[in-house]
Scaffold this active site. Structure first.
Site, mmCIF file in Angstrom:
data_model
loop_
_atom_site.group_PDB
_atom_site.id
_atom_site.type_symbol
_atom_site.label_atom_id
_atom_site.label_comp_id
_atom_site.label_asym_id
_atom_site.label_seq_id
_atom_site.Cartn_x
_atom_site.Cartn_y
_atom_site.Cartn_z
ATOM 1 N N ASN A 182 0.824 -1.228 0.000
ATOM 2 C CA ASN A 182 0.000 0.000 0.000
ATOM 3 C C ASN A 182 0.850 1.266 0.000
ATOM 4 O O ASN A 182 0.730 2.125 0.865
ATOM 5 C CB ASN A 182 -0.987 0.000 1.168
ATOM 6 N N ASP A 236 3.497 -5.789 11.485
ATOM 7 C CA ASP A 236 2.587 -4.754 10.963
ATOM 8 C C ASP A 236 3.130 -3.372 11.304
ATOM 9 O O ASP A 236 2.376 -2.444 11.608
ATOM 10 C CB ASP A 236 1.149 -4.935 11.478
#
Ligand SMILES: [Zn+2]
Lengths: 432, 319
Positions: free
Chosen positions: A94, A307
């Protein structure tokens, strides 16, 4: 890429087991393991009896480059990774532009190679622009120099069941895996935090556990139906752990990761309205935290993935509802696992090696990582001082961003040294 | 009392009682006086920081501050501060530079007053934040109950409507339970938050069953837009099941009162005849809002001169 420098790690304990030994690294490989090896031409490094692990592998890192170089770059993110003991990270897709073409994934891969702190394995987007509508050229990304094997629209869920089915099927041709950010979008419109007692009192729109669990259940069934590989990103609820346990019990090829923050923190922290605790999926309850630890201990959850999601200060110094989701985590991951899993006796160091190196390397199909510490194997290693304690100071982070939720926490164990193909990227806890 | 009023939970029983008593005395004082101004907060600056339009709440705070002789700055910052590129922190630092003693903040995001309080030396008063809280509304509601029914403790208070999105409901449940009232929430299950069972109140889906056992019925506004998000099938069905119409109001005991924090949707959650009827406190609530906000400002800022002349309210010690 091998380095002709030779290092002799003196007095280290592979997997924290047995008496200390010396480990010689030559030409990027482990050349010799034994007690009292002669130094010879090697550069000696005193490991002081520390725990030697295979270099850690992160399946889930947001490096932000290209597009948000104010929050992180490949250079700063991979340095933070090396300091955290990682020798390989998977860079999420992303970015801006999105990593949905061979051009972008090769760019990220090259930036990683040039930075040299750890290997960067780009993750390819499943759909063009992460829009969830049209499949990206997955095969071309797989065949590119970046050799992409992990595909994910992370940040977004591949919510269209038909598209998810096709993606799972399609990647079988090149042994790929779909890493799903499991979040049913219609159940999480405007969602801000875990849906429960705290969200009800704080007046923040809830992100219910069922929105994660419904997608995981569906995807497990789809993966079984098309006999493909599914990886579930950042599992955060007790129900998700149960579903994955069920799918594994069926013999389906489903793997899962948990983040360090979901192993330690709960949604009570949202009570401060401090957006440093705002993350997606959100921090859950004590019951969920316990189920995640249990799942990681019994192998239901295959690995820990950070993450790592760096954000510029202005994106976090806002009202909770307006602030960005995400937390940094590369430099604290191992320490949080040590605190939540090793110190309470729920994982041995050998199991830590499995869950932070071997399993993620296997899922990502990284052949030179997550290997045994043995003669002839690649010298991707990390050395840990198991007795160290340190207090997390965001200002000390190598990441360009400061949004760690662990600021002020005292954590156990410290990464002392990291070796990438026999060459130190970190020595004495500092960039080498 | 704490320095800020961010949540009704910030108020102990003693604090809340003090605010209500002070409001009563201030109301009597201003009623008696020929000039409606007290010198109490002369030289103090109160900033009304409204990120969301609310003429009635802003006006109420402005009147309250002016009646205590404070200087008032209206700082309208409509829309998200982030969209303008200015963070809440920037705004806070600007207000600090102006030398504000209290900031009254209304914001569309839950928790914004809490965030603001981290950057501000003076007091922060939450004038409504997102779907979180509106503590001065709860205080004026309690004040109104006391005025009409003589007490709050032991009252059976029924709050009806969109509890899920209501900051008024959250503050009322917390404050009324502190004050010893028995609160029951009535709404369709879709408009009750997950987790409501942990709140200090009872919950019912059946308005008709609860009404005869209520001393106070508080009707909350239900926005028609909620229909689009499938919280209920139609406004007609909502009114039929949860609206306070004339027939339902007859089920109330003789002394029961009907409240509404406004703005009302007449014909939706409340019939016009009920809103304008003798039981209705809706006009009182507006007037009482000024007295209660005067009390809050007075107690948080601690006037330079005694406002009420009684020794038990020591202004200096209230900061
Ligand atoms: Zn994600």
């Amino acid at each position: 890429m091998s380095d002709t420098t030779s290092y002799l790690l003196q007095s280290v304990r592979p997997y924290g087991e047995g008496e200390p030994v010396d480990v010689r690294l030559v030409d990027g490989r482990v050349a010799e393991i034994g007690a009292g090896l002669t130094v010879g031409d090697s550069t000696a490094y005193d490991g002081r009896g520390g725990v030697l692990l295979p270099g850690l592998v992160d399946l889930h890192t947001h490096l932000r480059e290209p597009g948000r170089e104010d929050a992180e770059t490949v250079e700063t993110g991979t340095l933070a990774a090396a300091l955290g003991g990682f020798t390989a990270v998977h860079a999420m897709a992303n970015t801006d532009p999105v990593a949905d073409t061979a051009g972008v994934v090769e760019q990220v891969w090259r930036l990683g190679r040039d930075a040299g702190h750890c290997d960067v394995a780009p993750v390819g987007a499943v759909t063009i622009g992460l829009a969830g509508e049209q499949m990206a050229e997955l095969g071309t990304m797989a065949d590119s120099a970046a050799r992409v094997r992990v595909f994910s629209d992370d940040g977004h869920c591949v919510s269209d069941a038909s598209l998810m089915r096709r993606a799972l099927e399609y990647v079988k041709a090149f042994d790929g895996v779909i890493a799903q950010h499991a979040q049913e979008p219609r159940l999480t419109v405007g969602a801000q935090m875990n849906e429960g007692i705290n969200s009800s009192l704080l007046g923040l729109t809830g992100w219910p556990a069922v929105a994660e669990e419904a997608i995981i259940a569906r995807d497990c069934l789809l993966a079984a139906h098309v006999q493909s590989r599914l990886h579930v990103c950042h599992v955060s609820t007790a129900g998700s752990v149960e579903l994955i346990r069920w799918a594994k019990g069926k013999g389906w090829d489903v793997t899962a990761e948990v983040t360090p923050h979901h192993l330690l923190l709960t949604d009570d922290l949202a009570g401060s309205y401090d957006p440093v605790f705002k993350v997606n999926p959100p921090l859950r309850t004590k019951v969920d935290v316990e189920a995640l630890r249990e799942g990681l201990a019994d192998g239901t959850i295959d690995c820990v993935a950070t993450d790592h999601a760096p954000h510029a200060l202005e994106d976090k110094e806002a009202e909770w509802g307006a602030a960005a989701f995400g937390m940094t985590g590369l430099e604290t991951a191992l320490a949080v696992v040590a605190q939540t899993m090793v110190e309470p006796g729920r994982l041995t160091w050998r199991q830590v090696a499995q869950r932070l190196s071997e399993a993620p390397a296997r899922i990502g199909r990284l052949e030179e990582h997550g290997r045994p510490i043995a003669v002839g194997e690649p010298a991707n290693l990390c050395l840990v001082d198991p007795d160290a304690r340190w207090t997390v100071d965001p200002a000390q982070s190598a990441s360009r961003s400061r949004n760690t939720p662990f600021a002020g926490h005292e954590l156990p164990t410290r990464v002392v040294a990291t070796f990438l193909r026999g060459r130190p990227t970190v020595l004495d806890g500092r960039p080498a | 009392m704490k320095r800020h009023l961010l949540s009704a939970a910030d108020l102990t029983l003693e604090d809340a009682t003090l605010v209500l008593d002070t409001a009563t005395e201030l109301a009597q004082l201003t009623e008696r006086a020929t000039v409606k101004k007290l010198p109490t907060l002369r030289g103090r600056t109160v900033v009304n920081l409204f990120f969301e339009d609310s003429t009635r709440t802003r006006t109420s705070f402005e009147l309250a501050a002016k009646r205590l002789s404070a200087d008032v700055i209206n700082f309208s910052a409509k829309g998200s501060s982030v969209s303008k590129g200015e963070t809440l922190k920037d705004t806070a630092l600007t207000l600090e530079a102006m030398g504000s003693d209290a900031v009254v903040v209304r914001h569309s995001w839950s928790g914004a007053p809490v965030n603001l309080s981290r950057f501000i030396r003076g007091s922060v008063i939450n004038a409504g934040d997102g779907t979180h809280e509106h503590p001065t509304q709860a205080l004026l509601d309690a004040y109104t109950m006391r005025q009409r029914l003589g007490r709050v403790e032991g009252l059976r208070v029924t709050i009806v409507g969109d509890i899920l999105h209501s900051r008024v409901a959250r503050s009322n449940v917390l404050l009324l339970s502190t004050l010893g009232a028995d609160v029951t929430l009535v709404a369709p299950p879709t408009l009750l938050p997950t987790g409501v069972d942990a709140w200090p109140c009872a919950v019912s889906y059946d308005l008709d069953a609860v009404l005869p056992k209520s001393d106070v019925v508080m009707m909350l506004r239900v926005q028609r837009e909620r229909m689009g998000a499938a919280y209920f099938p139609s406004t007609r069905e909502y009114s039929r099941r949860y609206g306070l119409d004339v027939r339902r109001a007859q089920a109330l005991s003789d002394d029961a009162i009907v409240m509404h924090p406004g703005p009302m949707v007449r014909g939706m959650e409340i019939a016009a005849e009920v809103a304008d009827g003798l039981r209705s406190t809706i006009v009182d609530q507006v007037a009482n809002g000024v007295s209660v906000r005067m009390a809050v400002l007075y107690l948080l800022l601690g006037g330079a001169e005694p406002a009420i002349g009684s020794d038990d309210v020591d202004a200096g010690g209230l900061r």
